[in-house]
Write a protein that holds these residues in place. Structure first.
Motif, short mmCIF file in Angstrom:
data_model
loop_
_atom_site.label_atom_id
_atom_site.label_comp_id
_atom_site.label_asym_id
_atom_site.label_seq_id
_atom_site.Cartn_x
_atom_site.Cartn_y
_atom_site.Cartn_z
N CYS A 276 74.14 29.19 92.45
CA CYS A 276 73.31 28.20 91.78
C CYS A 276 71.87 28.70 91.73
O CYS A 276 71.32 29.13 92.75
CB CYS A 276 73.34 26.86 92.53
N GLY A 277 71.23 28.60 90.57
CA GLY A 277 69.86 29.04 90.44
C GLY A 277 69.73 30.55 90.52
O GLY A 277 70.71 31.27 90.68
N TYR A 278 68.48 31.01 90.41
CA TYR A 278 68.27 32.46 90.44
C TYR A 278 67.90 32.92 91.86
O TYR A 278 68.73 33.49 92.57
CB TYR A 278 67.18 32.85 89.44
N PHE A 279 66.68 32.64 92.32
CA PHE A 279 66.28 33.05 93.66
C PHE A 279 66.76 32.07 94.74
O PHE A 279 66.94 32.44 95.89
CB PHE A 279 64.76 33.21 93.75
N ASN A 280 66.93 30.80 94.35
CA ASN A 280 67.45 29.79 95.27
C ASN A 280 68.05 28.65 94.46
O ASN A 280 68.00 28.66 93.22
CB ASN A 280 66.35 29.28 96.22
N PRO B 37 68.26 26.16 88.22
CA PRO B 37 69.72 26.07 88.17
C PRO B 37 70.14 25.28 86.93
O PRO B 37 69.36 24.49 86.39
CB PRO B 37 70.06 25.31 89.44
N GLU B 38 71.34 25.52 86.49
CA GLU B 38 71.89 24.72 85.39
C GLU B 38 72.96 23.82 85.99
O GLU B 38 73.99 24.29 86.47
CB GLU B 38 72.48 25.64 84.32
N ILE B 39 72.69 22.53 85.99
CA ILE B 39 73.60 21.60 86.62
C ILE B 39 74.78 21.34 85.69
O ILE B 39 74.62 21.02 84.51
CB ILE B 39 72.90 20.26 86.95
N GLY B 40 75.97 21.47 86.26
CA GLY B 40 77.19 21.29 85.49
C GLY B 40 78.20 22.36 85.87
O GLY B 40 78.02 23.09 86.85
N GLY B 41 79.26 22.45 85.13
CA GLY B 41 80.28 23.44 85.44
C GLY B 41 81.09 23.05 86.65
O GLY B 41 81.09 21.90 87.10
N SER B 42 81.76 24.03 87.25
CA SER B 42 82.64 23.76 88.37
C SER B 42 82.00 24.02 89.73
O SER B 42 82.57 23.64 90.76
CB SER B 42 83.91 24.62 88.25
N THR C 30 77.56 21.32 90.65
CA THR C 30 77.92 20.01 90.09
C THR C 30 76.78 19.01 90.14
O THR C 30 76.79 18.02 89.40
CB THR C 30 79.13 19.45 90.85
N SER C 31 75.79 19.25 91.02
CA SER C 31 74.66 18.34 91.11
C SER C 31 73.45 19.07 91.67
O SER C 31 73.58 20.10 92.34
CB SER C 31 74.99 17.14 92.01
N ALA C 32 72.26 18.50 91.42
CA ALA C 32 71.04 19.10 91.93
C ALA C 32 71.02 19.06 93.45
O ALA C 32 70.50 19.98 94.10
CB ALA C 32 69.82 18.36 91.35
N GLU C 33 71.59 18.02 94.02
CA GLU C 33 71.62 17.91 95.48
C GLU C 33 72.49 19.00 96.09
O GLU C 33 72.13 19.61 97.11
CB GLU C 33 72.14 16.54 95.89
N ALA C 34 73.65 19.25 95.48
CA ALA C 34 74.55 20.29 96.00
C ALA C 34 73.91 21.67 95.88
O ALA C 34 74.04 22.50 96.78
CB ALA C 34 75.86 20.26 95.22
N SER D 96 71.86 38.07 102.20
CA SER D 96 72.53 38.66 101.04
C SER D 96 72.38 37.83 99.78
O SER D 96 72.72 38.29 98.69
CB SER D 96 74.02 38.86 101.34
N GLU D 97 71.88 36.61 99.90
CA GLU D 97 71.64 35.73 98.76
C GLU D 97 72.89 35.49 97.93
O GLU D 97 72.83 35.35 96.71
CB GLU D 97 70.52 36.29 97.87
N THR D 98 74.04 35.42 98.58
CA THR D 98 75.30 35.27 97.85
C THR D 98 75.43 33.90 97.18
O THR D 98 76.21 33.76 96.22
CB THR D 98 76.49 35.48 98.79
N ASN D 99 74.71 32.91 97.65
CA ASN D 99 74.78 31.58 97.05
C ASN D 99 73.92 31.45 95.80
O ASN D 99 73.99 30.42 95.12
CB ASN D 99 74.37 30.50 98.06
N PHE D 100 73.12 32.48 95.52
CA PHE D 100 72.20 32.43 94.39
C PHE D 100 72.48 33.60 93.45
O PHE D 100 72.95 34.65 93.87
CB PHE D 100 70.76 32.43 94.89
#
Length: 226
Positions: free
Chosen positions: A132-136, A141-146, A149-153, A162-166
């Motif tokens: 989600c998002g680029y650096f964090n 981030p673009e909210i949507g997809g699978s 799913t939300s800005a909070e998530a 390793s920044e694997t979540n971004f």
């Protein structure tokens, strides 16, 4: 007379140059196919440069074949070939260096591309890499997809080294591998061009020597040298 070993070496290098031109042209065409990640890494300008390089190498091959079949006393076509090889070498240096230079600031360069990417492209990349998002998670981030799913998530995603979540690590990882392979291959073309240039110089020299000895022999009445 030009030795068979020299001519064989020249022929091998010439075929390698043709192969390099075909590879450059083919990949420049294939990589134009719709592909979100590849289209982000390679722009139309990059692919056009690759196409021009491929066509230039193929044209140089045609020039080389025309030059090499000339009789010994006709060396101008071979000299023209070397000028063409010099132009190819300049093109290779420019393209290879441009690609290499782009890899020096990948994170910043692809951040600029991320900013202007369409919603569909961002969602595709986020779902593909589970990021989600680029650096964090709060960085465009673009909210949507699978996945996002939300800005909070997105904001709750853990930050690790390793920044694997971004998405930055996934995009630049693919880009770094792709671009490194490209400029390494392009610089490899330079080795072929330089070696063919030197081999052509040797062929020119040997043909000029053979022609000179032929003329001397003719002046001696065709008796040859003792």
């Amino acid at each position: 007379m030009v030795s068979r070993a020299l001519m064989a070496s020249w022929a091998v290098l010439d075929v390698l140059m043709l192969a390099a031109g075909v590879v450059a042209l083919a990949l420049s065409i294939v990589w134009r196919a719709p592909n979100v990640l590849m289209n982000m890494v390679l722009s139309n300008a990059d692919l056009t440069a690759g196409t021009i390089l491929g066509v230039a190498l193929i044209i140089t091959f045609v020039v080389s074949v025309t030059a090499i079949v000339q009789r010994n006393h006709v060396t101008f076509p071979l000299e023209l070939l070397n000028w063409a090889l010099l132009i190819d070498a300049i093109g290779i240096v420019v393209i290879g260096t441009f690609v290499w230079f782009y890899t020096l600031r990948e994170r910043a360069n692809f951040y600029d591309l991320w900013k202007v990417a369409s919603r569909e492209d961002k969602l595709f990349l986020q779902d593909k890499f589970k990021c989600c998002g680029y650096f964090n998670g709060t960085d465009l981030p673009e909210i949507g997809g699978s996945f996002c799913t939300s800005a909070e998530a997105a904001a709750a995603l853990a930050v690790d080294v390793s920044e694997t979540n971004f998405c930055v690590s996934h995009i630049t990882g693919f880009a770094d591998s792709t671009l490194n392979n490209i400029f390494t291959t392009v610089y490899g073309f330079m080795a072929i061009v330089i070696c063919l240039f030197l081999a052509t110089l040797c062929v020119i020299k040997k043909r000029q020597e053979a022609e000179r000895f032929k003329r001397i022999d003719e002046k001696r009445g065709g008796k040859g040298f003792v």
